[in-house]
Design a protein around this motif. Structure first.
Motif, PDB file in Angstrom:
ATOM      1  N   ARG A  92      75.776  -0.150 -60.083  1.00 37.43           N
ATOM      2  CA  ARG A  92      76.572  -1.278 -60.659  1.00 37.43           C
ATOM      3  C   ARG A  92      78.014  -1.303 -59.852  1.00 37.43           C
ATOM      4  NH1 ARG A  92      75.832  -1.964 -66.134  1.00 37.43           N
ATOM      5  NH2 ARG A  92      77.351  -3.518 -65.917  1.00 37.43           N
ATOM      6  N   GLY A  93      77.927  -0.820 -58.702  1.00 38.03           N
ATOM      7  CA  GLY A  93      79.217  -0.933 -57.678  1.00 38.03           C
ATOM      8  C   GLY A  93      80.491  -0.136 -58.285  1.00 38.03           C
ATOM      9  N   ARG A  94      80.139   0.785 -59.176  1.00 33.72           N
ATOM     10  CA  ARG A  94      81.203   1.865 -59.263  1.00 33.72           C
ATOM     11  C   ARG A  94      81.193   3.178 -58.208  1.00 33.72           C
ATOM     12  NH1 ARG A  94      80.525   3.375 -65.071  1.00 33.72           N
ATOM     13  NH2 ARG A  94      82.482   4.297 -64.856  1.00 33.72           N
ATOM     14  N   ARG A  95      81.182   2.882 -56.749  1.00 35.20           N
ATOM     15  CA  ARG A  95      81.030   4.111 -55.935  1.00 35.20           C
ATOM     16  C   ARG A  95      82.185   5.239 -56.215  1.00 35.20           C
ATOM     17  NH1 ARG A  95      79.765  -0.446 -53.320  1.00 35.20           N
ATOM     18  NH2 ARG A  95      77.536  -0.632 -52.166  1.00 35.20           N
ATOM     19  N   ALA A  96      83.498   4.662 -56.410  1.00 34.80           N
ATOM     20  CA  ALA A  96      84.466   5.684 -56.689  1.00 34.80           C
ATOM     21  C   ALA A  96      84.388   6.516 -57.731  1.00 34.80           C
ATOM     22  CB  ALA A  96      85.783   5.000 -56.520  1.00 34.80           C
ATOM     23  N   ALA A  97      83.855   6.174 -58.833  1.00 31.90           N
ATOM     24  CA  ALA A  97      83.433   6.904 -60.078  1.00 31.90           C
ATOM     25  C   ALA A  97      82.281   7.824 -59.838  1.00 31.90           C
ATOM     26  CB  ALA A  97      83.228   6.086 -61.436  1.00 31.90           C
ATOM     27  N   ALA A  98      81.400   7.261 -59.172  1.00 35.94           N
ATOM     28  CA  ALA A  98      80.446   8.216 -58.978  1.00 35.94           C
ATOM     29  C   ALA A  98      80.633   9.395 -57.925  1.00 35.94           C
ATOM     30  CB  ALA A  98      79.119   7.396 -58.185  1.00 35.94           C
ATOM     31  N   LEU A  99      81.579   9.146 -56.894  1.00 34.04           N
ATOM     32  CA  LEU A  99      82.155   9.999 -56.044  1.00 34.04           C
ATOM     33  C   LEU A  99      82.929  11.076 -56.888  1.00 34.04           C
ATOM     34  CD1 LEU A  99      82.491  11.195 -53.397  1.00 34.04           C
ATOM     35  CD2 LEU A  99      84.600   9.615 -53.006  1.00 34.04           C
ATOM     36  N   ARG A 100      83.827  10.620 -57.909  1.00 35.38           N
ATOM     37  CA  ARG A 100      84.463  11.523 -58.487  1.00 35.38           C
ATOM     38  C   ARG A 100      83.649  12.504 -59.466  1.00 35.38           C
ATOM     39  NH1 ARG A 100      87.874   7.000 -58.897  1.00 35.38           N
ATOM     40  NH2 ARG A 100      86.703   6.245 -60.531  1.00 35.38           N
TER      41      ARG A 100
ATOM     42  N   SER B  18      89.211  12.606 -64.594  1.00 30.91           N
ATOM     43  CA  SER B  18      89.433  11.553 -65.265  1.00 30.91           C
ATOM     44  C   SER B  18      91.090  10.796 -65.202  1.00 30.91           C
ATOM     45  CB  SER B  18      89.401  11.504 -66.957  1.00 30.91           C
ATOM     46  OG  SER B  18      87.971  11.972 -66.956  1.00 30.91           O
ATOM     47  N   ARG B  19      91.938  11.839 -65.088  1.00 35.69           N
ATOM     48  CA  ARG B  19      93.424  11.462 -64.884  1.00 35.69           C
ATOM     49  C   ARG B  19      93.519  10.839 -63.562  1.00 35.69           C
ATOM     50  NH1 ARG B  19      97.325  12.667 -68.627  1.00 35.69           N
ATOM     51  NH2 ARG B  19      98.844  12.608 -66.860  1.00 35.69           N
ATOM     52  N   TRP B  20      92.760  11.491 -62.528  1.00 41.05           N
ATOM     53  CA  TRP B  20      93.189  11.040 -61.132  1.00 41.05           C
ATOM     54  C   TRP B  20      92.365   9.506 -60.962  1.00 41.05           C
ATOM     55  CZ3 TRP B  20      89.040  11.360 -57.062  1.00 41.05           C
ATOM     56  CH2 TRP B  20      89.365  10.827 -55.928  1.00 41.05           C
ATOM     57  N   ARG B  21      91.384   9.246 -61.677  1.00 44.06           N
ATOM     58  CA  ARG B  21      90.777   7.923 -61.602  1.00 44.06           C
ATOM     59  C   ARG B  21      91.607   6.891 -62.427  1.00 44.06           C
ATOM     60  NH1 ARG B  21      89.141   5.001 -65.562  1.00 44.06           N
ATOM     61  NH2 ARG B  21      89.307   6.643 -67.088  1.00 44.06           N
ATOM     62  N   ARG B  22      92.489   7.324 -63.669  1.00 45.94           N
ATOM     63  CA  ARG B  22      93.262   6.457 -64.193  1.00 45.94           C
ATOM     64  C   ARG B  22      94.659   6.181 -63.197  1.00 45.94           C
ATOM     65  NH1 ARG B  22      93.092   5.675 -69.218  1.00 45.94           N
ATOM     66  NH2 ARG B  22      95.159   6.318 -69.655  1.00 45.94           N
ATOM     67  N   SER B  23      95.075   7.173 -62.733  1.00 51.69           N
ATOM     68  CA  SER B  23      96.331   7.157 -61.973  1.00 51.69           C
ATOM     69  C   SER B  23      96.026   6.042 -60.758  1.00 51.69           C
ATOM     70  CB  SER B  23      96.647   8.209 -61.530  1.00 51.69           C
ATOM     71  OG  SER B  23      95.860   8.806 -60.576  1.00 51.69           O
ATOM     72  N   ARG B  24      94.801   6.309 -60.086  1.00 49.17           N
ATOM     73  CA  ARG B  24      94.630   5.420 -59.170  1.00 49.17           C
ATOM     74  C   ARG B  24      94.399   4.034 -59.427  1.00 49.17           C
ATOM     75  NH1 ARG B  24      92.908   7.270 -54.168  1.00 49.17           N
ATOM     76  NH2 ARG B  24      91.645   5.315 -53.883  1.00 49.17           N
ATOM     77  N   SER B  25      93.583   3.732 -60.778  1.00 48.94           N
ATOM     78  CA  SER B  25      93.523   2.422 -61.030  1.00 48.94           C
ATOM     79  C   SER B  25      94.936   1.590 -61.714  1.00 48.94           C
ATOM     80  CB  SER B  25      92.682   2.370 -62.236  1.00 48.94           C
ATOM     81  OG  SER B  25      92.942   3.134 -63.326  1.00 48.94           O
ATOM     82  N   THR B  26      95.664   2.680 -62.164  1.00 47.51           N
ATOM     83  CA  THR B  26      97.069   1.944 -62.666  1.00 47.51           C
ATOM     84  C   THR B  26      97.688   1.649 -61.442  1.00 47.51           C
ATOM     85  OG1 THR B  26      96.847   3.458 -64.589  1.00 47.51           O
ATOM     86  CG2 THR B  26      99.012   2.388 -63.887  1.00 47.51           C
ATOM     87  N   CYS B  27      97.816   2.321 -60.320  1.00 48.82           N
ATOM     88  CA  CYS B  27      98.573   1.985 -59.024  1.00 48.82           C
ATOM     89  C   CYS B  27      98.102   0.648 -58.547  1.00 48.82           C
ATOM     90  CB  CYS B  27      98.426   3.021 -58.131  1.00 48.82           C
ATOM     91  SG  CYS B  27      99.157   4.518 -58.618  1.00 48.82           S
TER      92      CYS B  27
ATOM     93  N   ALA C  55      78.119  18.248 -65.968  1.00 47.68           N
ATOM     94  CA  ALA C  55      77.113  17.119 -65.530  1.00 47.68           C
ATOM     95  C   ALA C  55      76.846  16.335 -66.660  1.00 47.68           C
ATOM     96  CB  ALA C  55      75.942  18.221 -65.245  1.00 47.68           C
ATOM     97  N   TYR C  56      76.620  16.760 -68.107  1.00 49.83           N
ATOM     98  CA  TYR C  56      76.198  15.819 -68.927  1.00 49.83           C
ATOM     99  C   TYR C  56      77.257  14.774 -69.476  1.00 49.83           C
ATOM    100  CZ  TYR C  56      72.158  18.929 -69.275  1.00 49.83           C
ATOM    101  OH  TYR C  56      70.980  19.581 -68.935  1.00 49.83           O
ATOM    102  N   PHE C  57      78.544  15.357 -69.577  1.00 52.36           N
ATOM    103  CA  PHE C  57      79.503  14.547 -69.907  1.00 52.36           C
ATOM    104  C   PHE C  57      79.916  13.507 -68.643  1.00 52.36           C
ATOM    105  CE2 PHE C  57      80.687  17.698 -73.204  1.00 52.36           C
ATOM    106  CZ  PHE C  57      81.084  16.684 -74.183  1.00 52.36           C
ATOM    107  N   GLY C  58      79.882  14.177 -67.338  1.00 55.27           N
ATOM    108  CA  GLY C  58      79.965  13.232 -66.379  1.00 55.27           C
ATOM    109  C   GLY C  58      78.900  12.156 -66.189  1.00 55.27           C
TER     110      GLY C  58
ATOM    111  N   LEU D  96      82.299  15.064 -57.044  1.00 55.31           N
ATOM    112  CA  LEU D  96      83.537  16.074 -56.666  1.00 55.31           C
ATOM    113  C   LEU D  96      83.696  17.043 -58.033  1.00 55.31           C
ATOM    114  CD1 LEU D  96      85.874  13.772 -54.712  1.00 55.31           C
ATOM    115  CD2 LEU D  96      84.494  15.424 -54.021  1.00 55.31           C
ATOM    116  N   ALA D  97      83.786  16.634 -59.280  1.00 60.19           N
ATOM    117  CA  ALA D  97      83.890  17.597 -60.411  1.00 60.19           C
ATOM    118  C   ALA D  97      82.766  18.658 -60.374  1.00 60.19           C
ATOM    119  CB  ALA D  97      83.794  16.686 -61.682  1.00 60.19           C
ATOM    120  N   MET D  98      81.622  17.881 -60.158  1.00 60.46           N
ATOM    121  CA  MET D  98      80.438  19.039 -60.234  1.00 60.46           C
ATOM    122  C   MET D  98      80.495  20.240 -59.204  1.00 60.46           C
ATOM    123  SD  MET D  98      77.678  19.351 -62.140  1.00 60.46           S
ATOM    124  CE  MET D  98      78.126  21.232 -62.284  1.00 60.46           C
ATOM    125  N   ALA D  99      81.025  19.567 -57.880  1.00 57.19           N
ATOM    126  CA  ALA D  99      81.219  20.538 -56.841  1.00 57.19           C
ATOM    127  C   ALA D  99      82.261  21.597 -57.198  1.00 57.19           C
ATOM    128  CB  ALA D  99      81.548  19.620 -55.583  1.00 57.19           C
ATOM    129  N   ALA D 100      83.223  21.085 -57.979  1.00 53.50           N
ATOM    130  CA  ALA D 100      84.411  22.186 -58.175  1.00 53.50           C
ATOM    131  C   ALA D 100      83.922  23.288 -58.935  1.00 53.50           C
ATOM    132  CB  ALA D 100      85.483  21.424 -58.740  1.00 53.50           C
TER     133      ALA D 100
END
Length: 259
Positions: free
Chosen positions: A131-139, A236-245, A183-186, A142-146
């Motif tokens: 769907r073109g949301r590569r950044a969201a998939a990457l985040r 999620s906050r990192w995603r939102r801060s980047r989109s706001t910028c 995993a499930y919430f992501g 990364l959350a799962m890797a953490a």
């Protein structure tokens, strides 16, 4: 007797009043306290940066993240010193173990296994990329890797024995619970917010199965839920801060005119 002519009411001048209104975001844009044009529908408003009602997706705000961090610290401290909360946790666990069929609780526990939860998240990430949301998939990845990067050091530090294996160590916090939650919430955040209740049920079933089967103490599961909330909230906050910028940059570029 000559009549005095009436003064004509002032006629509005197009593109003049709005262009010089203090606080207008662009020439020709009427003043709005939030900088939005007057035709912006309510549904197009930017989500609240603190995660309050109206946030899309609904992510925890600063108070929730702070509460989760404090709860995780308190529970970890109690486990380390074997305080009254840890002793109460052990008594509750002994009264709950094997109160349900083992086969059923084992199946519930397996929902937090890497072999089960990771393919679900991988499918959701693939869908997001499509769907073109590569950044969201990457985040989400990364959350799962953490999760293991945070859980494994805590297990080694606390060295808590298990309910059914007192000779073993490394049960706090529960890796299965953290894996299931992230995993499930992501996956729900990547596919559809309507799946969030499903993710909550799967995570709750996983934690309940782990406790009833005796694989983990209740505080192990609770600590993992707090840890997962922190990981998901920060992501999620990192995603939102980047989109706001990015939105602010686009607005500034679109409103810049000749000086």
């Amino acid at each position: 007797m000559r009549e005095t002519p009436r003064a004509e009411p002032p006629q509005p001048r197009p593109h003049r009043a709005f262009a010089h209104t203090t606080g207008a975001s662009c020439p020709g844009t009427p003043h709005r306290s939030d900088g939005r044009p007057p035709h912006t529908p309510r549904g197009a408003r930017q989500p609240d940066p603190l995660g309050r009602p109206g946030t899309t997706p609904p992510v925890p705000g600063r108070p929730a993240l702070f509460s989760a961090l404090v709860a995780l610290a308190v529970v970890t401290w109690q486990v380390l010193v074997h305080g009254p909360l840890a002793r109460l946790d052990e008594r509750v666990s002994r009264s709950l173990v094997d109160t349900a069929p083992r086969r059923l609780t084992e199946l519930a526990s397996d929902l937090g296994d890497m072999a089960v939860a990771l393919p679900v998240l991988a499918c959701a990430m693939a869908y997001a990329v499509w769907r073109g949301r590569r950044a969201a998939a990457l985040r989400a990845g990364l959350a799962m890797a953490a999760v293991p990067l945070l859980v494994i050091p805590l297990k080694e530090w606390t060295a808590r024995p298990g309910p059914l294996e007192p000779w073993a160590q490394g049960y706090f916090p529960s890796g299965h619970t953290a894996t299931a939650a992230v995993a499930y919430f992501g996956a729900a955040f990547l596919v559809s917010n309507r799946l969030i209740p499903v993710a909550a049920v799967l995570t709750a079933v996983t934690g309940t199965g782990l406790v009833l089967r005796g694989f983990h103490w209740p505080l192990d599961v609770f600590a993992s839920l707090c840890l997962s909330l922190i990981v998901l909230g920060v992501s999620s906050r990192w995603r939102r801060s980047r989109s706001t910028c990015r939105s602010s940059a686009r607005t500034a570029t679109g409103c810049s005119g000749p000086s």
